[in-house]
Design a protein around this motif. Sequence first.
Motif, mmCIF file in Angstrom:
data_model
loop_
_atom_site.group_PDB
_atom_site.id
_atom_site.type_symbol
_atom_site.label_atom_id
_atom_site.label_comp_id
_atom_site.label_asym_id
_atom_site.label_seq_id
_atom_site.Cartn_x
_atom_site.Cartn_y
_atom_site.Cartn_z
ATOM 1 N N GLY A 1 -15.289 13.279 -24.023
ATOM 2 C CA GLY A 1 -16.659 13.046 -23.600
ATOM 3 C C GLY A 1 -16.771 12.020 -22.494
ATOM 4 O O GLY A 1 -17.862 11.511 -22.215
ATOM 5 N N ALA A 2 -15.651 11.703 -21.844
ATOM 6 C CA ALA A 2 -15.610 10.686 -20.791
ATOM 7 C C ALA A 2 -15.310 11.314 -19.445
ATOM 8 O O ALA A 2 -14.830 12.453 -19.356
ATOM 9 N N ILE A 3 -15.603 10.563 -18.392
ATOM 10 C CA ILE A 3 -15.105 10.918 -17.062
ATOM 11 C C ILE A 3 -13.642 10.489 -17.034
ATOM 12 O O ILE A 3 -13.329 9.319 -17.252
ATOM 13 N N ALA B 1 -16.916 -4.518 -26.117
ATOM 14 C CA ALA B 1 -17.353 -3.907 -24.855
ATOM 15 C C ALA B 1 -17.928 -2.521 -25.095
ATOM 16 O O ALA B 1 -18.930 -2.130 -24.475
ATOM 17 N N MET B 2 -17.313 -1.771 -26.010
ATOM 18 C CA MET B 2 -17.780 -0.410 -26.271
ATOM 19 C C MET B 2 -19.097 -0.407 -27.031
ATOM 20 O O MET B 2 -19.876 0.548 -26.933
ATOM 21 N N GLU B 3 -19.366 -1.456 -27.773
ATOM 22 C CA GLU B 3 -20.581 -1.507 -28.583
ATOM 23 C C GLU B 3 -21.748 -2.184 -27.869
ATOM 24 O O GLU B 3 -22.870 -2.196 -28.390
ATOM 25 N N ALA B 4 -21.492 -2.736 -26.668
ATOM 26 C CA ALA B 4 -22.527 -3.515 -25.985
ATOM 27 C C ALA B 4 -23.610 -2.661 -25.347
ATOM 28 O O ALA B 4 -24.676 -3.167 -24.977
ATOM 29 N N GLY B 5 -23.352 -1.374 -25.169
ATOM 30 C CA GLY B 5 -24.372 -0.476 -24.625
ATOM 31 C C GLY B 5 -24.440 -0.409 -23.117
ATOM 32 O O GLY B 5 -25.388 0.169 -22.569
ATOM 33 N N HIS B 6 -23.457 -0.984 -22.427
ATOM 34 C CA HIS B 6 -23.441 -0.940 -20.967
ATOM 35 C C HIS B 6 -22.542 0.196 -20.479
ATOM 36 O O HIS B 6 -21.699 0.710 -21.215
ATOM 37 N N ALA C 1 -23.822 6.136 -24.959
ATOM 38 C CA ALA C 1 -25.031 6.740 -24.386
ATOM 39 C C ALA C 1 -24.744 7.451 -23.079
ATOM 40 O O ALA C 1 -25.416 8.417 -22.720
ATOM 41 N N GLU C 2 -23.743 6.993 -22.358
ATOM 42 C CA GLU C 2 -23.377 7.568 -21.065
ATOM 43 C C GLU C 2 -21.856 7.654 -21.007
ATOM 44 O O GLU C 2 -21.171 6.803 -21.566
#
Length: 467
Positions: free
Chosen positions: A376-378, A312-317, A341-342
Amino acid sequence: MSLPTSKPGPRPILTAAETRAAEEAIFARGVPVVDLMEQAGAAVAEAAWRYAAMPPTLILCGPGNNGGDGYVAARHLAERGVHVRVAATGEPKTEAAAAMRARWDGPVEAIEGARSAPLVIDALFGTGLVRPLDSALAAELARLTAAAKLSIAVDLPSGVSTDDGAVLSPVPVFDLTVALGALKPAHLLQPSAPYCGRVAVADIGLDGGAARLWEVERPHLPAPGPADHKYSRGLLAVIGGAMPGAALLAATAAQRAGAGYVVLTGENITGGPHALVRRGEAEALADARTGAVVVGPGLGRDSAARRRLRAAMEAGHRLVIDADGLALLADGGISHLKRLAEPAVLTPHEGEFKRLFGDLPGSKVDRARAAAERSGAIVLLKGADSVVAHPDGRAAVTQTAPAWLASAGTGDVLAGIIGALLARGIDPFAAAQAALWLHGDAARRAGAALIADDLPTHLPAALAACA
């Protein structure tokens, strides 16, 4: 009934130091301290006049500027024909408070042994208190408010710490607190928030425009338009695992929170709406139309769960990580979050937060901010006083959530709501705040003894209130 309020929009929350800085900015423009105190005291009087229908009133004045506000309020109420008595801890110790004491032409009693009144106004100590009240004074405050029919606190209940919500000494529960100029953290943080009762913000000209902390407000979430379709409304993938019921709760909540297409992965998942699409994990993560992924509810903590989290972390979503996903992150996974990326949205409760980040110092807001910067997260630190923090230092605090939310599965529902809003394209920081509001409103609509399964059925009404 309306009360004096601040300007429309998200209400800023100021610490004691930020409040002092905002006041100093007013004084630097040439406004005398006594003029600001006059405005504050008049606002307290106006709030009391509107709220309490003005029975005989006792105002308790402390030695500082909070007491000065009390003297001003007493004078304004007396001018309106209210029977007002003033009791004080002693002579004022600031120049401005002494000036306001001189403008009050009535008697001033000692607090010790004073008779109570139907309305008691606490103007003893407000913003900036750092030590407990004298035990005798705390006992008098408790006695007088207990004997009153209504009680109002000026800025903050005496005995409450401004910035972290700590209760420094025994504090009565007030019916109304008139926050001067802006909300303070203690109005929303636990354990102090319940002691404030209803909170009204009186606009006295403080500039909160530079605030980095706000109250979570009702979001604006427009209904779909005629050009929208299921994919434009957002495709969300929920990654299931060892406990399929938790993932099913998150997926159902996402559907009810407005996602156009929700995919649930995992084996042995039965039940749920027919509109919920079952699909393989790899297929769901590879779909370019996927707008966001929720991973963690019911995921498990074995090697298969770890593989699913990594995928899930590598999928880019866009990503929401909750529950078991957070437990897996605690084992050295936080460093990977900054590669996304976000910013991902993390939704820990206190126990999960400590496993992830350790015992960080400071208030709940301070800790959430530090965790967001580190990861680096919300970071959405859950609780009755949930805090949402952005890595850049911005943060928001909710109004006290319904206590019935303290039950199994409600966090899974929250994760699903966040995922739906992320899939819709909403900024992660805004999505976390909006989801908190929807979650709390659905809980209030569900009522007492709610269970997590009840919440999705009330989300459409909560969402409609935001259109």
